[in-house]
Scaffold this motif. Sequence first.
Motif, PDB file in Angstrom:
ATOM      1  N   PRO A   1      46.890  39.678  52.054  1.00 59.41           N
ATOM      2  CA  PRO A   1      48.253  39.709  51.516  1.00 59.41           C
ATOM      3  C   PRO A   1      48.271  40.458  50.180  1.00 59.41           C
ATOM      4  O   PRO A   1      47.348  40.307  49.376  1.00 59.41           O
ATOM      5  CB  PRO A   1      48.602  38.222  51.330  1.00 59.41           C
ATOM      6  N   SER A   2      49.300  41.235  49.959  1.00 57.38           N
ATOM      7  CA  SER A   2      49.359  42.054  48.737  1.00 57.38           C
ATOM      8  C   SER A   2      49.897  41.243  47.566  1.00 57.38           C
ATOM      9  O   SER A   2      50.841  41.633  46.884  1.00 57.38           O
ATOM     10  CB  SER A   2      50.221  43.296  48.974  1.00 57.38           C
ATOM     11  N   THR A   3      49.265  40.089  47.324  1.00 59.64           N
ATOM     12  CA  THR A   3      49.698  39.143  46.307  1.00 59.64           C
ATOM     13  C   THR A   3      48.516  38.736  45.424  1.00 59.64           C
ATOM     14  O   THR A   3      47.371  39.063  45.711  1.00 59.64           O
ATOM     15  CB  THR A   3      50.267  37.874  46.970  1.00 59.64           C
ATOM     16  N   PHE A   4      48.816  37.989  44.373  1.00 63.74           N
ATOM     17  CA  PHE A   4      47.786  37.452  43.491  1.00 63.74           C
ATOM     18  C   PHE A   4      46.829  36.568  44.289  1.00 63.74           C
ATOM     19  O   PHE A   4      45.607  36.664  44.160  1.00 63.74           O
ATOM     20  CB  PHE A   4      48.453  36.665  42.366  1.00 63.74           C
ATOM     21  N   GLU A   5      47.399  35.717  45.144  1.00 62.84           N
ATOM     22  CA  GLU A   5      46.583  34.830  45.964  1.00 62.84           C
ATOM     23  C   GLU A   5      45.754  35.613  46.966  1.00 62.84           C
ATOM     24  O   GLU A   5      44.598  35.267  47.249  1.00 62.84           O
ATOM     25  CB  GLU A   5      47.475  33.812  46.686  1.00 62.84           C
ATOM     26  N   GLY A   6      46.337  36.682  47.510  1.00 67.87           N
ATOM     27  CA  GLY A   6      45.590  37.541  48.420  1.00 67.87           C
ATOM     28  C   GLY A   6      44.403  38.185  47.731  1.00 67.87           C
ATOM     29  O   GLY A   6      43.328  38.338  48.319  1.00 67.87           O
ATOM     30  N   GLY A   7      44.576  38.539  46.468  1.00 70.23           N
ATOM     31  CA  GLY A   7      43.473  39.112  45.696  1.00 70.23           C
ATOM     32  C   GLY A   7      42.349  38.118  45.481  1.00 70.23           C
ATOM     33  O   GLY A   7      41.163  38.484  45.522  1.00 70.23           O
ATOM     34  N   ALA A   8      42.712  36.845  45.279  1.00 72.32           N
ATOM     35  CA  ALA A   8      41.683  35.819  45.100  1.00 72.32           C
ATOM     36  C   ALA A   8      40.850  35.670  46.371  1.00 72.32           C
ATOM     37  O   ALA A   8      39.617  35.560  46.317  1.00 72.32           O
ATOM     38  CB  ALA A   8      42.345  34.486  44.727  1.00 72.32           C
ATOM     39  N   LYS A   9      41.514  35.686  47.522  1.00 76.11           N
ATOM     40  CA  LYS A   9      40.786  35.598  48.797  1.00 76.11           C
ATOM     41  C   LYS A   9      39.904  36.831  48.989  1.00 76.11           C
ATOM     42  O   LYS A   9      38.766  36.732  49.465  1.00 76.11           O
ATOM     43  CB  LYS A   9      41.775  35.480  49.954  1.00 76.11           C
ATOM     44  N   ALA A  10      40.429  37.984  48.615  1.00 74.37           N
ATOM     45  CA  ALA A  10      39.660  39.221  48.744  1.00 74.37           C
ATOM     46  C   ALA A  10      38.402  39.179  47.882  1.00 74.37           C
ATOM     47  O   ALA A  10      37.346  39.681  48.276  1.00 74.37           O
ATOM     48  CB  ALA A  10      40.525  40.419  48.358  1.00 74.37           C
ATOM     49  N   ALA A  11      38.507  38.565  46.706  1.00 76.87           N
ATOM     50  CA  ALA A  11      37.344  38.468  45.819  1.00 76.87           C
ATOM     51  C   ALA A  11      36.223  37.678  46.472  1.00 76.87           C
ATOM     52  O   ALA A  11      35.046  38.068  46.408  1.00 76.87           O
ATOM     53  CB  ALA A  11      37.756  37.813  44.495  1.00 76.87           C
ATOM     54  N   ASP A  12      36.575  36.577  47.121  1.00 75.64           N
ATOM     55  CA  ASP A  12      35.551  35.757  47.785  1.00 75.64           C
ATOM     56  C   ASP A  12      34.857  36.536  48.891  1.00 75.64           C
ATOM     57  O   ASP A  12      33.637  36.457  49.056  1.00 75.64           O
ATOM     58  CB  ASP A  12      36.195  34.498  48.366  1.00 75.64           C
ATOM     59  N   THR A  13      35.642  37.306  49.647  1.00 76.70           N
ATOM     60  CA  THR A  13      35.062  38.091  50.734  1.00 76.70           C
ATOM     61  C   THR A  13      34.204  39.227  50.193  1.00 76.70           C
ATOM     62  O   THR A  13      33.118  39.509  50.718  1.00 76.70           O
ATOM     63  CB  THR A  13      36.176  38.662  51.631  1.00 76.70           C
ATOM     64  N   ALA A  14      34.675  39.870  49.129  1.00 75.88           N
ATOM     65  CA  ALA A  14      33.945  41.003  48.559  1.00 75.88           C
ATOM     66  C   ALA A  14      32.580  40.586  48.037  1.00 75.88           C
ATOM     67  O   ALA A  14      31.611  41.350  48.126  1.00 75.88           O
ATOM     68  CB  ALA A  14      34.773  41.635  47.439  1.00 75.88           C
ATOM     69  N   LEU A  15      32.481  39.378  47.521  1.00 78.03           N
ATOM     70  CA  LEU A  15      31.212  38.917  46.966  1.00 78.03           C
ATOM     71  C   LEU A  15      30.108  38.875  48.025  1.00 78.03           C
ATOM     72  O   LEU A  15      28.928  39.018  47.711  1.00 78.03           O
ATOM     73  CB  LEU A  15      31.385  37.529  46.339  1.00 78.03           C
ATOM     74  N   ASN A  16      30.510  38.664  49.278  1.00 81.16           N
ATOM     75  CA  ASN A  16      29.522  38.569  50.357  1.00 81.16           C
ATOM     76  C   ASN A  16      29.107  39.932  50.912  1.00 81.16           C
ATOM     77  O   ASN A  16      28.268  40.010  51.806  1.00 81.16           O
ATOM     78  CB  ASN A  16      30.073  37.706  51.505  1.00 81.16           C
ATOM     79  N   GLN A  17      29.730  41.006  50.392  1.00 82.32           N
ATOM     80  CA  GLN A  17      29.464  42.341  50.928  1.00 82.32           C
ATOM     81  C   GLN A  17      28.445  43.121  50.107  1.00 82.32           C
ATOM     82  O   GLN A  17      28.050  44.218  50.493  1.00 82.32           O
ATOM     83  CB  GLN A  17      30.777  43.133  51.011  1.00 82.32           C
ATOM     84  N   GLY A  18      28.057  42.587  48.971  1.00 82.04           N
ATOM     85  CA  GLY A  18      27.053  43.264  48.150  1.00 82.04           C
ATOM     86  C   GLY A  18      27.513  44.583  47.561  1.00 82.04           C
ATOM     87  O   GLY A  18      26.709  45.498  47.339  1.00 82.04           O
TER      88      GLY A  18
END
Length: 339
Positions: free
Chosen positions: A225-242
């Motif tokens: 989602p193109s929202t603040f909350e969507g960015g928080a979820k994206a951060a969690d996923t990005a951390l697992n991608q190295g």
Amino acid sequence: MSSVLFVEVYMPATSKDVAREAGVSPSTVSRAFTRPEMVDPHTRELIFTTARRLNYRPNRAARLLSSGQTGYLGAVLPDVNNPFFASVLKGIYGAATGLELQVLFVDFCDDEKAEDEAVTELTPQVDAFILCSSRLSDSAIINLHSKQPVVLVNRQAENIPYVHFDNAEGMREAYMHLLALGHRRIGYCGGPTLSRSAQERLNSFTEMAQTSKAASEGIYIGEFPSTFEGGAKAADTALNQGVSAVIAYNDVMAIGMMNRLISYGIELPADLSIIGFDDVPIAAMMSPELTSVRLPQEEAGRLAVELAVQELQTHDAHSVDMPVSLQVRSSTSRFQPHR
């Protein structure tokens, strides 16, 4: 002894005054302001120049009644809580006010059905539509345009005037900036697929990853989602991608990512560089200040109004492709191998 007070009474110029000074008939003056396409361009410019010199302003109510227009523009946007769309709307209002036009705006909350219903409801109330990041299908937009003038912002459809941002170039500049800083695993957190700008940015990211695969690995982290909350979820996923750097679909997402990562104790940009899109005002107020692809939002809103008026007058409005630019700030830095 009595005294006489002489008072100079200012009488505003009339269309007859303009006609006399320009050497044309009053009816030609009237047509120049209500149906300009029916007046020879040279004569029309002469009338407008004379009107400015005489400070003549046509009666707005009479002008609207004679033309059958309402004097309202319909602005339809997906999310006015997003500062990007708020800035576009500010530009629309500013330009409309300068032209003595009113604006009716609708926030359709990023819902295609709600947008369709809003357009249907507004149609009899407005003279033209400005659809910003519309979620409607091309066929629906083309059908609307066959009945009423339409201008698109951040969207394109066949034979419809638009104000469009060069999303592909913006993504190229962001990717090349990260490559120049030595990053080799670069991630992209995309926006909703219904958004045409999201599709354009993803396509450009994929192209950049392919053309530079000898020097880097581009990793599509996913749709959020193109929202603040969507960015928080994206951060969690990005951390697992190295990845060592991430490009976010927009600034609101990027700020949500920064907030989540900082809460984890991650140092920005030492541990992760982040780039956003839009360059909304708050981007430069963050800590660290957010590097972002600047899209001229208010200017886009102003241009959209100008195109809408042109479309109303001549039915031949042109389209505008707006350049973008990368605003480099402190959320990006040279790649630092983990110690």
